[in-house]
Design a protein around this motif. Structure first.
Motif, PDB file in Angstrom:
ATOM      1  N   ALA A  22       4.210   1.769  -7.244  1.00 33.60           N
ATOM      2  CA  ALA A  22       3.284   2.668  -6.561  1.00 33.60           C
ATOM      3  C   ALA A  22       2.212   1.868  -5.837  1.00 33.60           C
ATOM      4  O   ALA A  22       1.768   0.825  -6.312  1.00 33.60           O
ATOM      5  CB  ALA A  22       2.632   3.613  -7.572  1.00 33.60           C
ATOM      6  N   GLY A  23       1.788   2.370  -4.681  1.00 32.52           N
ATOM      7  CA  GLY A  23       0.786   1.665  -3.902  1.00 32.52           C
ATOM      8  C   GLY A  23      -0.640   2.046  -4.227  1.00 32.52           C
ATOM      9  O   GLY A  23      -1.579   1.357  -3.819  1.00 32.52           O
ATOM     10  N   GLN A  24      -0.814   3.140  -4.989  1.00 31.65           N
ATOM     11  CA  GLN A  24      -2.161   3.597  -5.297  1.00 31.65           C
ATOM     12  C   GLN A  24      -2.881   2.622  -6.220  1.00 31.65           C
ATOM     13  O   GLN A  24      -2.299   2.061  -7.142  1.00 31.65           O
ATOM     14  CB  GLN A  24      -2.124   4.985  -5.953  1.00 31.65           C
ATOM     15  CG  GLN A  24      -1.479   6.062  -5.098  1.00 31.65           C
ATOM     16  CD  GLN A  24      -0.014   6.247  -5.435  1.00 31.65           C
ATOM     17  OE1 GLN A  24       0.717   5.277  -5.606  1.00 31.65           O
ATOM     18  NE2 GLN A  24       0.413   7.496  -5.535  1.00 31.65           N
ATOM     19  N   ALA A  52       5.959  10.289  -3.192  1.00 31.25           N
ATOM     20  CA  ALA A  52       5.226   9.083  -3.571  1.00 31.25           C
ATOM     21  C   ALA A  52       5.655   8.627  -4.952  1.00 31.25           C
ATOM     22  O   ALA A  52       5.858   9.438  -5.863  1.00 31.25           O
ATOM     23  CB  ALA A  52       3.723   9.356  -3.554  1.00 31.25           C
ATOM     24  N   SER A 106      -2.900  -1.193   6.368  1.00 38.07           N
ATOM     25  CA  SER A 106      -1.965  -1.693   5.357  1.00 38.07           C
ATOM     26  C   SER A 106      -1.746  -3.190   5.499  1.00 38.07           C
ATOM     27  O   SER A 106      -1.515  -3.895   4.514  1.00 38.07           O
ATOM     28  CB  SER A 106      -0.625  -0.952   5.458  1.00 38.07           C
ATOM     29  OG  SER A 106       0.071  -1.282   6.656  1.00 38.07           O
ATOM     30  N   ASP A 118       0.815  -1.209   0.000  1.00 41.52           N
ATOM     31  CA  ASP A 118       0.000   0.000   0.000  1.00 41.52           C
ATOM     32  C   ASP A 118       0.856   1.269   0.000  1.00 41.52           C
ATOM     33  O   ASP A 118       2.048   1.245   0.340  1.00 41.52           O
ATOM     34  CB  ASP A 118      -0.917   0.012   1.220  1.00 41.52           C
ATOM     35  CG  ASP A 118      -2.191  -0.784   1.007  1.00 41.52           C
ATOM     36  OD1 ASP A 118      -2.268  -1.528   0.005  1.00 41.52           O
ATOM     37  OD2 ASP A 118      -3.098  -0.690   1.852  1.00 41.52           O
ATOM     38  N   GLN A 119       0.214   2.364  -0.344  1.00 42.66           N
ATOM     39  CA  GLN A 119       0.868   3.656  -0.308  1.00 42.66           C
ATOM     40  C   GLN A 119       1.241   4.023   1.128  1.00 42.66           C
ATOM     41  O   GLN A 119       0.542   3.672   2.080  1.00 42.66           O
ATOM     42  CB  GLN A 119      -0.067   4.725  -0.889  1.00 42.66           C
ATOM     43  CG  GLN A 119       0.538   6.106  -1.018  1.00 42.66           C
ATOM     44  CD  GLN A 119      -0.426   7.102  -1.619  1.00 42.66           C
ATOM     45  OE1 GLN A 119      -1.610   6.831  -1.747  1.00 42.66           O
ATOM     46  NE2 GLN A 119       0.071   8.268  -1.990  1.00 42.66           N
ATOM     47  N   SER A 120       2.372   4.686   1.287  1.00 40.49           N
ATOM     48  CA  SER A 120       2.828   5.246   2.572  1.00 40.49           C
ATOM     49  C   SER A 120       3.310   4.201   3.573  1.00 40.49           C
ATOM     50  O   SER A 120       3.421   4.509   4.767  1.00 40.49           O
ATOM     51  CB  SER A 120       1.715   6.087   3.218  1.00 40.49           C
ATOM     52  OG  SER A 120       1.340   7.151   2.363  1.00 40.49           O
TER      53      SER A 120
END
Length: 229
Positions: free
Chosen positions: A73-75, A47, A103, A24-26
């Motif tokens: 990328a997690g998006q 990001a 996450s 996931d993102q972040s």
């Protein structure tokens, strides 16, 4: 001669394997890459848009392996584009954040992506990043997920302090080499630099062929202290 100069001179003699980093993102994937590549940490990491990649040589027993690491990328909007990057990958590192329960809960979605698009023998590594922060995911819960989903390795890491970051990639590379030796289908599916030395020769020249597959770092430590080789 400095160590980095020696590595550059040896670059043409080592096998190249493709690794993909997902999650996931972040959760800190790009920070892990920065720590792995440059041994640095930045609070200002942007990001990832789509995918980015680096290459790095790592020492595996008596030989060198070059890792081509793809940071994704997690998006969700990038998922369809990322799916093509599973092809040819020898290892997948799935990252969650120990201080973000959401996450961790999303890992099942990433597992579906792997099952649909990656080689069935791909080396799977579970990484719980940000272990320097207060946690929302207990280590025992993550180890249970690892065992239930047939991961080869599990590490809790900190991109900030560097804890277990290098070790995660080194141990993953070791398992990739062992899988390359034992599985014809894996050899055919993974992208190895054809101009480089055969990974089989590296494995045979090593005095330590111990496999850590399916073990957490604490279990690996106990295996080493037992004197088993």
């Amino acid at each position: 001669m400095k160590q980095n100069q020696q590595l550059e001179l040896s670059k043409e003699k080592v096998p190249l394997f493709k690794f993909i980093l997902i999650g996931d993102q972040s959760v800190g994937k790009s920070c892990i890459v920065e720590r792995f590549q440059n041994e640095q940490f930045s609070y200002k990491t942007k990001a990832t848009i789509g995918v980015e990649f680096i290459k790095k040589l790592v020492q595996v027993d008596k030989g060198l392996v070059e890792i081509q690491l793809w940071d994704t990328a997690g998006q969700e909007q990038f998922r369809s584009m990322i799916r093509g990057f599973y092809r040819g990958s020898a290892a997948v590192i799935i990252v969650y954040s120990v201080n973000q329960k959401e996450s961790f809960d999303q890992l099942s979605i990433w597992m579906n992506e792997i099952e649909q698009h990656a080689h069935p023998e791909i080396i799977k590594v579970l990484v719980g990043n940000k272990c320097d922060l207060p946690r929302e995911v207990e280590k025992q819960e993550a180890e249970s997920f690892m065992n239930n989903n047939q991961f080869s390795l599990f590490f809790e890491t900190s991109a900030k302090t560097g804890e277990n970051v290098e070790e995660a990639f080194v141990q993953a590379a070791k398992l990739v080499l062992l899988k390359y030796l034992s599985s014809e289908s894996f050899r055919q599916a993974t992208r190895v630099n054809k101009k480089s030395a055969d990974p089989i020769n590296i494995i045979k020249s090593s005095n330590d062929n111990q496999s850590y597959e399916g073990q957490s770092p604490s279990q690996q430590k106990n295996s080493n202290s037992s004197g088993c080789c």
